[in-house]
Write a protein that holds these residues in place. Structure first.
Motif, short mmCIF file in Angstrom:
data_model
loop_
_atom_site.label_atom_id
_atom_site.label_comp_id
_atom_site.label_asym_id
_atom_site.label_seq_id
_atom_site.Cartn_x
_atom_site.Cartn_y
_atom_site.Cartn_z
N TYR A 246 6.00 29.90 -30.63
CA TYR A 246 7.32 29.26 -30.59
C TYR A 246 7.19 27.74 -30.73
N ALA A 247 6.23 27.18 -29.99
CA ALA A 247 6.24 25.75 -29.69
C ALA A 247 5.90 24.85 -30.88
N PHE A 248 5.34 25.38 -31.97
CA PHE A 248 5.01 24.52 -33.12
C PHE A 248 6.26 23.81 -33.63
N ALA A 249 7.42 24.48 -33.51
CA ALA A 249 8.63 23.97 -34.15
C ALA A 249 9.17 22.72 -33.48
N TYR A 250 8.85 22.51 -32.20
CA TYR A 250 9.37 21.34 -31.51
C TYR A 250 8.86 20.06 -32.17
N HIS A 251 7.55 19.98 -32.38
CA HIS A 251 7.02 18.76 -33.00
C HIS A 251 7.26 18.75 -34.51
N SER A 252 7.00 19.87 -35.18
CA SER A 252 7.16 19.90 -36.63
C SER A 252 8.61 19.61 -37.02
N GLY A 253 9.57 20.22 -36.32
CA GLY A 253 10.97 20.00 -36.65
C GLY A 253 11.40 18.57 -36.43
N LEU A 254 10.96 17.98 -35.31
CA LEU A 254 11.26 16.58 -35.03
C LEU A 254 10.70 15.68 -36.13
N THR A 255 9.46 15.93 -36.53
CA THR A 255 8.81 15.06 -37.51
C THR A 255 9.42 15.20 -38.90
N TYR A 256 9.66 16.44 -39.33
CA TYR A 256 10.27 16.62 -40.65
C TYR A 256 11.69 16.05 -40.68
N GLY A 257 12.42 16.17 -39.57
CA GLY A 257 13.74 15.57 -39.51
C GLY A 257 13.68 14.05 -39.62
N TYR A 258 12.74 13.44 -38.91
CA TYR A 258 12.55 11.99 -38.98
C TYR A 258 12.23 11.55 -40.41
N LEU A 259 11.34 12.27 -41.08
CA LEU A 259 10.95 11.90 -42.44
C LEU A 259 12.07 12.16 -43.44
N LEU A 260 12.87 13.20 -43.21
CA LEU A 260 14.03 13.41 -44.07
C LEU A 260 15.01 12.25 -43.97
N ASP A 261 15.18 11.72 -42.77
CA ASP A 261 16.04 10.54 -42.63
C ASP A 261 15.50 9.37 -43.45
N ARG A 262 14.19 9.24 -43.49
CA ARG A 262 13.60 8.12 -44.22
C ARG A 262 13.79 8.26 -45.73
N TYR A 263 13.65 9.50 -46.23
CA TYR A 263 13.64 9.68 -47.68
C TYR A 263 14.89 10.34 -48.26
N HIS A 264 15.75 10.89 -47.41
CA HIS A 264 16.90 11.63 -47.91
C HIS A 264 18.03 11.50 -46.90
N VAL A 265 18.77 10.43 -47.00
CA VAL A 265 19.74 10.05 -45.95
C VAL A 265 20.78 11.13 -45.70
N SER A 266 21.23 11.82 -46.71
CA SER A 266 22.36 12.76 -46.56
C SER A 266 21.91 14.21 -46.39
N TRP A 267 20.68 14.44 -45.96
CA TRP A 267 20.16 15.82 -45.91
C TRP A 267 20.95 16.72 -44.97
N ARG A 268 21.56 16.16 -43.92
CA ARG A 268 22.26 17.00 -42.95
C ARG A 268 23.58 17.54 -43.48
N ASP A 269 24.15 16.87 -44.49
CA ASP A 269 25.50 17.23 -44.95
C ASP A 269 25.58 18.65 -45.51
N SER A 270 24.54 19.08 -46.19
CA SER A 270 24.58 20.39 -46.85
C SER A 270 23.60 21.38 -46.21
N LEU A 271 23.15 21.08 -45.01
CA LEU A 271 22.14 21.92 -44.38
C LEU A 271 22.71 23.29 -44.01
N LYS A 272 21.92 24.34 -44.25
CA LYS A 272 22.29 25.71 -43.88
C LYS A 272 21.17 26.32 -43.05
N LYS A 273 21.51 27.42 -42.37
CA LYS A 273 20.55 28.03 -41.45
C LYS A 273 19.33 28.59 -42.16
#
Length: 425
Positions: A246-273
């Motif tokens: 389970y626990a891999f996702a806590y760090h990986s998700g945080l890090t990929y989210g941080y990097l998406l903010d750096r390189y793709h500002v609007s990534w959250r707008d069209s995000l799906k499950k």
């Protein structure tokens, strides 16, 4: 008479002290609600387009007292100053999670909470985002990432984390992008070794648990530099987790989210499950780049592959010894089998381990169901792969069982001489 007077006096003193302690606790809980509300008001719904604050209560696993920010819909909570209190139902499992209580849905957190406001609000915002995930349609239902129990997966995961660490911390933009590309190639190398559902489950867990972690730090951190610092600390904090199922996702998700903010500002707008955070980064930063070739020896050395492999191989020997003991317990020793039916459970995600076709091992867990309440603090609990049964070592002393009226433990039968069962009378 003097003795009676002293007893009455001491009783009054103790009662007064208890009242003062309760008042302090109520006041502290109220301040925690206010602190959380302030943090979320500063976001003002900007991150996900909704006001994240939700009905929230804290519960003490020892006293089973509830401290809530509002009244419930069924009148089970009573006002106590500026908060509401009541008794946590025995059939529910206290956890950092969401819960149904008094005819409504809540954010639930375990009392006492962290004293440091930052740490406390990280926990609470994480759970608050879980509350909002269904309405945001970001609530996948993944299978367990059992492949993360294997030695190759753990080695590649930590090597990927080292590459992500470089992508986050390097000041030179080109060097940071090179490190991110290396991280994505290392991730591909890991996933190629496993069936397709490993990729599907990993991506889903990055949404299910990674997004709440990203959201918590994004809202609670004081700017980009502070969040960058916390992302790096997150890798250190999760590096020695007992399990990464389970626990891999806590760090990986945080890090990929941080990097998406750096390189793709609007990534959250069209995000799906069903989205893949790493794939979104890949399509944004490296369209057309080939990720199919395994990282070469220079790349592996750059991110400490050999050092990670040596450390994880040593851990694997110890894990194998422990797993062999569990395997013997649940296949060759006397066990108690509990048919689950309708049930709820509370557990720590950092030490959940896969036992392959046998099911999933929970070293610590509390299960409530039609049968009653099972609490496991040692010896482990095995839940079958189809989620229909739970097993505990019958002669172990690390569990307690409170059976509902009408249920009893029945002895083994000839066909299964090592299995006690719970049955209805």
């Amino acid at each position: 008479m003097k003795l009676l007077s002293r007893i009455i006096l001491w009783t009054a003193i103790l009662s007064l002290a208890a009242c003062k302690t309760a008042d302090r606790t109520f006041s502290l809980a109220h301040s925690y609600f206010n602190s959380l509300a302030t943090v979320l008001q500063q976001d003002a719904g900007n991150l996900w387009g909704v006001d994240l604050y939700a009905p929230t209560f804290f519960t003490d696993p020892e006293t089973k007292i509830i401290y809530a920010d509002r009244a419930d819909n069924e009148g089970m909570l009573e006002p106590s100053g500026q908060i509401w209190t009541g008794q946590f139902p025995e059939q529910m499992n206290p956890a950092n999670s969401t819960a149904q209580l008094g005819g409504m849905r809540w954010v639930m957190a375990l009392w006492p909470l962290p004293e440091e406001a930052f740490d406390r609000n990280i926990l609470l915002v994480h759970e608050t985002f879980h509350y909002r995930q269904p309405e945001l349609q970001l609530d996948p239902n993944p299978g367990i990432c059992s492949h993360m129990e294997t030695l190759p997966a753990r080695i590649w995961l930590k090597t990927e984390w080292n590459a992500l660490d470089a992508a986050v911390s390097l000041e030179d933009s080109a060097a940071a992008r090179d490190a991110l590309l290396d991280a994505l190639r290392i991730r591909e190398a890991r996933l190629r070794a496993f069936p397709r559902e490993a990729r599907i489950n990993e991506d889903a867990f990055l949404i299910l648990e990674g997004l709440p972690e990203y959201t918590a730090y994004k809202i609670c951190c004081d700017g980009t530099a502070h969040m960058k610092e916390q992302v790096i600390k997150s890798r250190i904090r999760h590096w020695d987790n007992e399990s990464f199922v389970y626990a891999f996702a806590y760090h990986s998700g945080l890090t990929y989210g941080y990097l998406l903010d750096r390189y793709h500002v609007s990534w959250r707008d069209s995000l799906k499950k069903d989205a893949s955070l790493p794939d979104m980064l890949y399509r944004t930063c490296y369209p057309g780049k080939d990720l199919s070739s395994d990282p070469d020896s220079v790349t592996k050395q750059k991110y400490g592959y050999d050092t990670v492999a040596a450390a994880e191989t040593e851990k694997e020997r110890e894990k194998a010894r422990i797993m062999e003991a569990y395997l013997k317990t649940f296949t060759a020793d006397t066990i108690l089998a509990i048919r689950l039916g309708r049930f709820n459970m509370g557990f720590s995600p950092v030490n959940v381990q896969s036992m392959g076709d046998l099911g999933t091992l929970y070293p610590n867990i509390r299960i409530t169901g039609d049968f009653g309440i099972l609490e496991v603090t040692g010896g482990g609990c095995l839940i079958s792969a189809d989620w229909t049964k739970a097993f505990v070592p019958y002669h172990g002393d690390g569990w307690t069982l409170d059976l509902e009226e009408g249920y009893l433990i029945v002895p083994p039968v000839r066909e299964a001489p090592l299995v006690y069962r719970i049955a209805e009378m």
